[in-house]
Motif scaffolding. Structure first.
Motif, PDB file in Angstrom:
ATOM      1  N   ARG A   8       0.813  -1.211   0.000  1.00 56.54           N
ATOM      2  CA  ARG A   8       0.000   0.000   0.000  1.00 56.54           C
ATOM      3  C   ARG A   8       0.850   1.265   0.000  1.00 56.54           C
ATOM      4  N   VAL A   9       2.178   1.161  -0.039  1.00 61.39           N
ATOM      5  CA  VAL A   9       3.056   2.309   0.125  1.00 61.39           C
ATOM      6  C   VAL A   9       3.754   2.621  -1.195  1.00 61.39           C
ATOM      7  N   ASP A  10       4.040   3.907  -1.368  1.00 63.55           N
ATOM      8  CA  ASP A  10       4.796   4.349  -2.535  1.00 63.55           C
ATOM      9  C   ASP A  10       5.414   5.686  -2.198  1.00 63.55           C
ATOM     10  N   PHE A  11       6.478   6.032  -2.910  1.00 66.54           N
ATOM     11  CA  PHE A  11       7.173   7.299  -2.692  1.00 66.54           C
ATOM     12  C   PHE A  11       7.217   8.033  -4.011  1.00 66.54           C
ATOM     13  N   VAL A  12       6.853   9.321  -3.938  1.00 74.91           N
ATOM     14  CA  VAL A  12       6.811  10.138  -5.148  1.00 74.91           C
ATOM     15  C   VAL A  12       7.830  11.245  -4.975  1.00 74.91           C
ATOM     16  N   PRO A  13       9.039  11.053  -5.490  1.00 74.96           N
ATOM     17  CA  PRO A  13      10.081  12.079  -5.292  1.00 74.96           C
ATOM     18  C   PRO A  13       9.883  13.287  -6.187  1.00 74.96           C
ATOM     19  N   GLY A  14       9.130  13.136  -7.238  1.00 76.28           N
ATOM     20  CA  GLY A  14       9.003  14.237  -8.177  1.00 76.28           C
ATOM     21  C   GLY A  14       8.127  15.362  -7.677  1.00 76.28           C
ATOM     22  N   ARG A  15       7.331  15.160  -6.670  1.00 78.39           N
ATOM     23  CA  ARG A  15       6.464  16.214  -6.174  1.00 78.39           C
ATOM     24  C   ARG A  15       7.252  17.161  -5.294  1.00 78.39           C
ATOM     25  N   ARG A  16       6.755  18.310  -5.093  1.00 73.80           N
ATOM     26  CA  ARG A  16       7.414  19.326  -4.239  1.00 73.80           C
ATOM     27  C   ARG A  16       6.445  19.739  -3.136  1.00 73.80           C
ATOM     28  N   PRO A  17       6.647  19.292  -1.919  1.00 74.62           N
ATOM     29  CA  PRO A  17       7.707  18.350  -1.535  1.00 74.62           C
ATOM     30  C   PRO A  17       7.366  16.937  -1.943  1.00 74.62           C
ATOM     31  N   ALA A  18       8.398  16.079  -1.832  1.00 69.30           N
ATOM     32  CA  ALA A  18       8.164  14.662  -2.115  1.00 69.30           C
ATOM     33  C   ALA A  18       7.235  14.095  -1.043  1.00 69.30           C
ATOM     34  N   VAL A  19       6.485  13.072  -1.410  1.00 69.14           N
ATOM     35  CA  VAL A  19       5.513  12.520  -0.467  1.00 69.14           C
ATOM     36  C   VAL A  19       5.615  11.016  -0.455  1.00 69.14           C
ATOM     37  N   LEU A  20       5.351  10.481   0.760  1.00 73.93           N
ATOM     38  CA  LEU A  20       5.183   9.049   0.948  1.00 73.93           C
ATOM     39  C   LEU A  20       3.674   8.799   1.002  1.00 73.93           C
ATOM     40  N   THR A  21       3.159   8.036   0.050  1.00 75.07           N
ATOM     41  CA  THR A  21       1.707   7.823  -0.040  1.00 75.07           C
ATOM     42  C   THR A  21       1.358   6.466   0.539  1.00 75.07           C
ATOM     43  N   LEU A  22       0.359   6.479   1.359  1.00 74.82           N
ATOM     44  CA  LEU A  22      -0.183   5.246   1.940  1.00 74.82           C
ATOM     45  C   LEU A  22      -1.622   5.103   1.476  1.00 74.82           C
ATOM     46  N   ARG A  23      -1.938   3.962   0.893  1.00 76.21           N
ATOM     47  CA  ARG A  23      -3.281   3.699   0.395  1.00 76.21           C
ATOM     48  C   ARG A  23      -4.031   2.800   1.366  1.00 76.21           C
ATOM     49  N   HIS A  24      -5.366   3.001   1.330  1.00 78.68           N
ATOM     50  CA  HIS A  24      -6.247   2.180   2.179  1.00 78.68           C
ATOM     51  C   HIS A  24      -5.782   2.206   3.633  1.00 78.68           C
ATOM     52  N   ILE A  25      -5.607   3.403   4.097  1.00 76.67           N
ATOM     53  CA  ILE A  25      -5.091   3.532   5.454  1.00 76.67           C
ATOM     54  C   ILE A  25      -6.163   3.153   6.458  1.00 76.67           C
ATOM     55  N   GLY A  26      -5.678   2.748   7.619  1.00 77.52           N
ATOM     56  CA  GLY A  26      -6.549   2.420   8.721  1.00 77.52           C
ATOM     57  C   GLY A  26      -5.979   2.959  10.019  1.00 77.52           C
ATOM     58  N   ARG A  27      -6.658   2.624  11.092  1.00 77.97           N
ATOM     59  CA  ARG A  27      -6.195   3.148  12.378  1.00 77.97           C
ATOM     60  C   ARG A  27      -4.811   2.618  12.736  1.00 77.97           C
ATOM     61  N   ARG A  28      -4.426   1.460  12.200  1.00 76.49           N
ATOM     62  CA  ARG A  28      -3.084   0.919  12.476  1.00 76.49           C
ATOM     63  C   ARG A  28      -1.992   1.769  11.854  1.00 76.49           C
ATOM     64  N   ASP A  29      -2.317   2.549  10.847  1.00 77.59           N
ATOM     65  CA  ASP A  29      -1.325   3.400  10.188  1.00 77.59           C
ATOM     66  C   ASP A  29      -1.124   4.716  10.909  1.00 77.59           C
ATOM     67  N   GLN A  30      -1.920   5.004  11.895  1.00 78.33           N
ATOM     68  CA  GLN A  30      -1.796   6.275  12.614  1.00 78.33           C
ATOM     69  C   GLN A  30      -0.537   6.250  13.468  1.00 78.33           C
ATOM     70  N   GLY A  31       0.189   7.387  13.482  1.00 81.96           N
ATOM     71  CA  GLY A  31       1.416   7.484  14.287  1.00 81.96           C
ATOM     72  C   GLY A  31       2.263   8.661  13.859  1.00 81.96           C
ATOM     73  N   LEU A  32       3.505   8.699  14.479  1.00 75.29           N
ATOM     74  CA  LEU A  32       4.460   9.759  14.170  1.00 75.29           C
ATOM     75  C   LEU A  32       5.514   9.187  13.238  1.00 75.29           C
ATOM     76  N   TYR A  33       5.621   9.786  12.051  1.00 79.07           N
ATOM     77  CA  TYR A  33       6.570   9.339  11.040  1.00 79.07           C
ATOM     78  C   TYR A  33       7.704  10.366  10.947  1.00 79.07           C
ATOM     79  N   LYS A  34       8.941   9.808  10.771  1.00 79.80           N
ATOM     80  CA  LYS A  34      10.120  10.687  10.616  1.00 79.80           C
ATOM     81  C   LYS A  34      10.721  10.459   9.247  1.00 79.80           C
ATOM     82  N   CYS A  35      10.960  11.570   8.551  1.00 77.09           N
ATOM     83  CA  CYS A  35      11.614  11.520   7.247  1.00 77.09           C
ATOM     84  C   CYS A  35      13.051  12.024   7.426  1.00 77.09           C
ATOM     85  N   ARG A  36      13.983  11.189   7.076  1.00 75.25           N
ATOM     86  CA  ARG A  36      15.412  11.552   7.172  1.00 75.25           C
ATOM     87  C   ARG A  36      15.987  11.589   5.768  1.00 75.25           C
ATOM     88  N   VAL A  37      16.599  12.742   5.435  1.00 79.52           N
ATOM     89  CA  VAL A  37      17.186  12.938   4.107  1.00 79.52           C
ATOM     90  C   VAL A  37      18.688  13.146   4.305  1.00 79.52           C
TER      91      VAL A  37
END
Length: 877
Positions: free
Chosen positions: A199-228
Motif C-alpha cells: 500500500r506504500v509508494d514514494f513520489v520524489p518528483g512532487r514538491r515536496p516529495a511525499v510518501l503515499t499510503l493507500r487504504h489507510i486504517g487506524r493501524r497506520d496512525q502514528g508519528l513518522y520521521k523523514c530523514r534525508v
C-alpha cells in the motif's frame, strides 16, 4: 495547579534567570499534547563555525540536550537518561572545528525504553520534537483513503540527495527507503512489507516529495520521521504526525420507544409530544451530533454512550405546521467527508375543521337529478364524508365521487329528490376515523317542488256496479301540490281503443268482451247545469247520466312544475241493449237461398236474451229459435225465404238485466235480381291517347256487383279496351289521337247484368289535355226507369188487414220495406204501435243452434243503395 498560577511561576523563573545571566529570554507557548519549538540562534560570524549546542532546563547546571560537530555526515540522537529528552549530535557546518578532524559517527541509543520490549507512551513524541527543534507536520487521513506524508528533498546548490529514510513511531529501523545511489528507478525503493504490504509508494518528483499510503486504517496512525541524507550537507529530519480519521459508521433515529425509524415518524395528533433520539455509532475521534430542519440547527444536547454518541430532540406539543417537517440528524468528526445523516418526516393526523354543503337554498324539482357537493376542510388523512336524508343514510352509488385537494375533501352526490322528501333535512357528516374527535355536520332543510299528486274517488254512497242510466253520480278530487296548484280540470274520455299499448291506462269494460283501453282524446268538462254537469271546488256531480256518460273520469292539477292527472276512474253506466248502427239492414236473397242475418247490439251488462220475429204485409210471427245462434252480444239468424210471403221485415229483440231494448234491430229481406244500370256517367281528363270514365252505381239487386267497361272503335266496331272493376271508375289508355270511340258501361252481379250505358267519345288531335268533359248520354231503349222507383213502397203500419190491389201488384214485383223516393215522411224505421207484445219465452236466453250457411256460390251483399241518403247515413252509423 491552575493554568494561571503555573504561568506566573514560569515567568518568575525566567526573570530570575535573566537577572543572573543577563541573557535575552524568549517566551514560547505550547498546547498540552501538542508541539513546542524553542528557538536558538546558531548564526556564526564569517569564517567561523559552530562546534556544539547545549540545552539546559530550569537553571540546571547539567545540559539536557547537546549537539556537537562530528566527522561523519550522519546524525545520531542521544538521550539524557535523567531528563527523558533526546540529545542529538550534529555535524559542523564546515566539517572542521579548530583543527580537529571529524571522526566517525557517534553511536548512541536513539529511542529510550521504559522497560524491555515496550516503547514510551505517545506523550513522549511532543518532547522529541521540542528537544530536537525538528518541524512537525500534521497530516489527516480518512480511513480507507489515501495519506500523503510530505518530505522536503530540496538540496543546496552543488549537493545531492543520497538516500531518504522513513521511520515510524520512534523505531530505529526504517520502514521505507529511497536510495538514489542506485541507477535503476525500480531498485531505489525498499519498504517493510509487514508494515505496509503493497500500500506504500514514494513520489520524489512532487514538491515536496511525499510518501503515499493507500487504504489507510487506524493501524497506520502514528508519528513518522523523514530523514534525508545529502552528499555534503548535513542530514535533514522532519516529523509527520499522521492522524487517521474513522468516520462514524451510521446514524439512526429512534422514537420514544426505542424503535428505529426509517423515513416517517408518526402519525401524531395535534398537541402530542415528539421525542426523537439520534445514535451515531463508532467514529474516531468521537463525532459530534446535531439536529437540523428547514429552520436551521435545532437545539439538542448530545452525550457519549459507550462507543456511541447520542443526541435527543424533543417537541413538547406538535402543531399543524409540523406536518411533513423534515428532521435530520448529522454525525461528523471531519470535514473530509460528508456527515453521516438520517432523516425522518413528521406525519400527523388532523381532525376536520369545518364542513359545508355547497349551493344551499335553491328548491329541488322532484324526479330531476342533482349533483350535491359537500366540502370538508382540515382533515388528514382525507375525511370520511357521509350523506343522510333525515335519519336514513344515502347509499353511495357509482356516480358518487370523492376528490382530495390538500386537506380539503370534496364529495359529489347524485341526488334525485322525491315528493315525500319535501321539508326533510339533508345532512353531510365529516369524520376522520383516525382521530378521536366529534363528527362535524352541515344540514339543509330542503324544499322539493313536484307535480300535483292527484287522486279521484267515487262518492262513498255509490255502488259503481249498480249505476244505470238516469242515476246521479259525483266524484271527489284530492290534490297535494308544492307549490300550490293554480288550476284544476275534470276530463272525460268516452272512446276506447282495441290496442292496449296506445295509452297507459288500465283496461276499461264495454259490452264486448274485448280487452280495450281508453283513447287519449279527452274532453274537458265545463260547469253546465243544463247538461247536468256541476263542478264545485274539488267535486264533480253528474246528473241523470246516460250511457254516453260511461268512460274514464280524471282530475288534473296544474302548478309551475307542470300538470298531472289523477288515477282514472271508469264510470260503468248500465243500460238496456241498443242496436249497433253499423249493421246492414237490407238483404237481397233469392227464393230457397239461405242468408245469415247478424244482430249485434251494444249492452251493459252483456248477458242477453235474443228473440227474432218476422213481419210481412199480412202477419207478424216469432221465428224458430233453432235458426238462431247467439253468443254474448251477437245473434246470428239463418233465414231462407221459400215463398213470396217470406220476404218482409225481421226484428231482433235483446233483453238484459236492465230491461228490453226500446227499439229492435230491423232487417229487410227482399228478392235478389240483376243490378240497375249505372247513371251520371262522365268522361274526364281526355287527351290524345287516354281518358277517364266515372259513373255512379245504382241498386245492386241485393247482391255483390261488379262493373265492366268496353270501348269500341267507331270505324270498324272492334273492342280496343275491356276492363272489369269493383268500382265504376276506369282510366282508358292506348287510344289513337283524333279517333272516335263508343263506350259501354255495365253493372253485373250473380243474377245478371244491367242495361248498358253508352257514351260517345273521341280523342283530341294535339297534345292538349281536356280537363273535364262530362257526357251523360241517355239511350231511351237501354236506360229504363230505375227499379228503386218501382220497388220503394212499404206499408207504414203492419196490419193483418187485406192489402189493396195496387199494393198486391207492387208486392208481386218484389216485396220490400223501402219507402218511395217521394215519401217525404220517411225517416228511421219505427216499430208501429200495434206490434203485439213479445211472448213470455222471449225473456229467456236464445238457444244456440246450428251455424247458418249459404246454399250455392251466390254472393250476397247488404242492400244499402235503394234507401234515401239520410237513411243510408243513419244505417251506416
Amino acid at each position: 495547579m491552575s493554568a494561571t498560577s503555573g504561568r506566573h511561576r514560569l515567568d518568575g523563573r525566567a526573570s530570575r534567570y535573566r537577572e543572573k545571566t543577563r541573557l535575552p529570554v524568549t517566551t514560547v507557548l505550547g498546547l498540552a499534547g501538542g508541539e513546542a519549538a524553542l528557538p536558538c540562534n546558531m548564526t556564526h560570524p564569517a569564517g567561523d563555525t559552530v562546534l556544539i549546542v547545549l540545552w539546559y532546563r530550569n537553571g540546571s547546571d547539567a545540559p539536557v540536550f547537546r549537539r556537537r560537530a562530528l566527522a561523519a555526515r550522519r546524525n545520531r540522537s542521544r538521550l539524557d537518561k535523567s531528563s527523558g529528552f533526546i540529545v542529538r549530535a550534529s555535524v559542523g557546518g564546515s566539517g572542521r572545528a579548530r583543527g580537529h578532524e571529524p571522526t566517525g559517527p557517534e553511536t548512541i541509543d536513539p529511542w529510550p525504553r521504559a522497560e524491555a520490549g515496550r516503547r514510551l507512551s505517545k506523550s513522549w513524541w511532543p518532547s522529541l520534537a521540542m528537544s530536537q527543534c525538528v518541524p512537525v507536520t500534521t497530516v489527516l487521513g480518512l480511513a480507507g483513503g489515501e495519506a500523503a506524508l510530505p518530505c522536503n528533498m530540496t538540496h543546496p546548490a552543488g549537493d545531492t540527495v543520497l538516500i531518504v529514510l522513513w521511520y515510524r513511531n520512534g523505531s530505529d529501523a526504517p520502514v521505507f527507503s529511497y536510495d538514489l545511489r542506485n541507477a535503476m528507478e525500480d531498485d531505489r525503493r525498499w519498504y517493510n512489507s509487514s508494515v505496509f504490504g503493497t500500500r506504500v509508494d514514494f513520489v520524489p518528483g512532487r514538491r515536496p516529495a511525499v510518501l503515499t499510503l493507500r487504504h489507510i486504517g487506524r493501524r497506520d496512525q502514528g508519528l513518522y520521521k523523514c530523514r534525508v541524507d545529502f552528499q555534503h550537507s548535513r542530514t535533514r529530519n522532519a516529523l509527520v504526525n499522521l492522524t487517521v480519521i474513522v468516520p462514524p459508521e451510521s446514524a439512526v433515529i429512534l422514537d420514544s420507544h426505542g424503535a428505529v425509524l426509517d423515513t416517517v415518524v408518526g402519525a401524531f395528533r395535534e398537541g402530542e409530544k415528539l421525542q426523537l433520539t439520534c445514535r451515531a455509532r463508532g467514529g474516531s475521534p468521537r463525532p459530534s451530533v446535531i439536529w437540523r430542519s428547514s429552520d436551521g440547527v435545532l437545539p439538542a444536547r448530545s452525550q457519549p454512550e459507550g462507543q456511541d454518541t447520542v443526541s435527543q430532540y424533543t417537541v413538547p406539543s406538535l402543531g399543524r405546521s409540523d406536518l411533513h417537517r423534515m428532521l435530520t440528524c448529522l454525525a461528523t468528526n471531519t470535514n473530509l467527508t460528508a456527515p453521516v445523516t438520517s432523516s425522518v418526516m413528521i406525519d400527523m393526523n388532523f381532525a376536520p375543521l369545518s364542513v359545508s354543503i355547497l349551493g344551499k337554498g335553491e328548491p329541488f324539482s322532484a324526479g330531476r337529478q342533482y349533483q350535491l357537493v359537500c366540502r370538508c376542510v382540515g382533515s388528514r388523512p382525507p375525511a370520511l364524508l357521509t350523506w343522510y336524508l333525515g335519519s336514513a343514510r344515502l347509499a353511495a352509488t357509482p356516480a358518487t365521487t370523492t376528490s382530495h385537494q390538500g386537506n380539503v375533501t370534496l364529495t359529489t352526490l347524485q341526488f334525485t329528490p322525491r315528493p315525500e322528501d319535501d321539508q326533510k333535512s339533508l345532512f353531510c357528516r365529516c369524520q376522520n376515523p383516525k382521530v378521536d374527535s366529534a363528527t362535524l355536520e352541515d344540514s339543509w332543510r330542503i324544499a322539493v317542488h313536484y307535480l300535483p299528486r292527484v287522486s279521484v274517488t267515487l262518492g262513498n254512497s255509490l255502488d259503481p256496479s249498480r249505476i244505470k242510466e238516469g242515476d246521479g253520480v259525483y266524484f271527489e278530487c284530492s290534490i297535494k301540490s308544492n307549490p300550490p296548484i293554480y288550476k284544476k280540470e275534470w276530463r272525460h274520455n268516452r272512446e276506447c281503443l282495441k290496442e292496449a299499448a296506445d295509452w297507459p291506462l288500465p283496461p276499461c269494460r264495454s259490452a264486448r268482451s274485448d280487452v280495450i283501453t281508453l283513447s287519449p282524446q279527452n274532453r274537458v268538462l265545463e260547469h253546465s247545469v243544463r247538461d247536468g254537469i256541476i263542478i264545485s271546488n274539488y267535486s264533480l256531480v253528474l246528473q241523470d247520466v246516460r250511457r254516453s256518460s260511461s268512460g274514464v273520469y280524471m282530475c288534473i292539477g296544474f302548478n309551475v312544475e307542470g300538470d298531472a292527472e289523477s288515477n282514472p276512474i271508469f264510470l260503468d253506466v248500465k243500460f238496456a241493449p241498443v242496436c249497433r248502427p253499423e249493421l246492414p239492414h237490407i238483404y237481397g236473397v233469392s227464393k230457397k237461398e239461405q242468408v245469415n242475418i247478424l244482430c249485434d247490439v251494444d249492452s251493459n251488462p252483456s248477458r242477453l236474451h235474443f228473440l227474432w220475429t218476422f213481419n210481412n204485409t199480412s202477419e207478424m210471427t216469432e221465428l224458430d229459435s233453432r235458426l238462431v245462434n247467439s253468443s254474448e252480444t251477437r245473434s246470428m239468424l239463418t233465414y231462407q225465404p221459400k215463398t213470396e210471403m217470406d220476404y218482409g221485415t225481421i226484428f231482433c229483440w235483446a233483453t238484459n238485466d236492465i230491461g228490453r231494448m226500446a227499439r229492435p234491430c230491423v232487417f229487410h229481406v227482399i228478392a235478389a235480381g240483376p243490378p240497375d244500370p249505372l247513371y251520371n256517367c262522365s268522361i274526364h281528363n281526355r287527351t290524345a291517347m287516354d281518358m277517364s270514365v266515372h259513373c255512379m252505381e245504382a241498386f245492386d239487386g241485393g247482391l255483390i256487383q261488379s262493373f265492366m267497361l268496353n270501348v269500341f272503335a267507331v270505324e270498324d266496331d272492334h273492342v280496343v279496351y275491356n276492363n272489369t272493376s269493383m268500382k265504376p271508375q276506369w282510366h282508358v289508355q292506348g287510344l289513337i289521337p283524333g279517333q272516335r270511340y263508343r263506350i259501354h258501361a255495365v253493372a253485373l252481379n250473380a243474377k245478371g247484368r244491367s242495361a248498358a250505358v253508352i257514351l260517345p267519345a273521341d280523342t283530341v288531335t294535339g297534345p292538349e289535355k281536356q280537363q273535364e268533359n262530362k257526357q251523360d248520354i241517355t239511350i231511351a231503349e237501354m236506360l229504363p226507369e230505375p227499379r228503386r222507383a218501382q220497388r220503394c213502397r212499404v206499408p207504414t203500419v203492419p196490419s193483418p188487414a187485406k192489402p189493396t190491389a195496387d199494393d198486391q201488384d207492387d208486392d208481386e214485383k218484389g216485396p220490400d220495406v223501402v219507402p218511395e223516393d217521394g215519401d217525404g215522411s220517411y225517416g228511421v224505421y219505427r216499430i208501429p204501435g200495434n206490434i203485439p207484445a213479445l211472448p213470455a219465452r222471449a225473456q229467456e236466453p236464445a238457444v244456440p243452434s246450428f251455424s247458418g250457411s249459404r246454399n250455392g256460390d251466390m254472393p250476397l251483399k247488404a242492400f244499402n243503395h235503394i234507401v234515401p241518403p239520410d237513411q243510408v247515413r243513419v244505417a251506416a252509423g
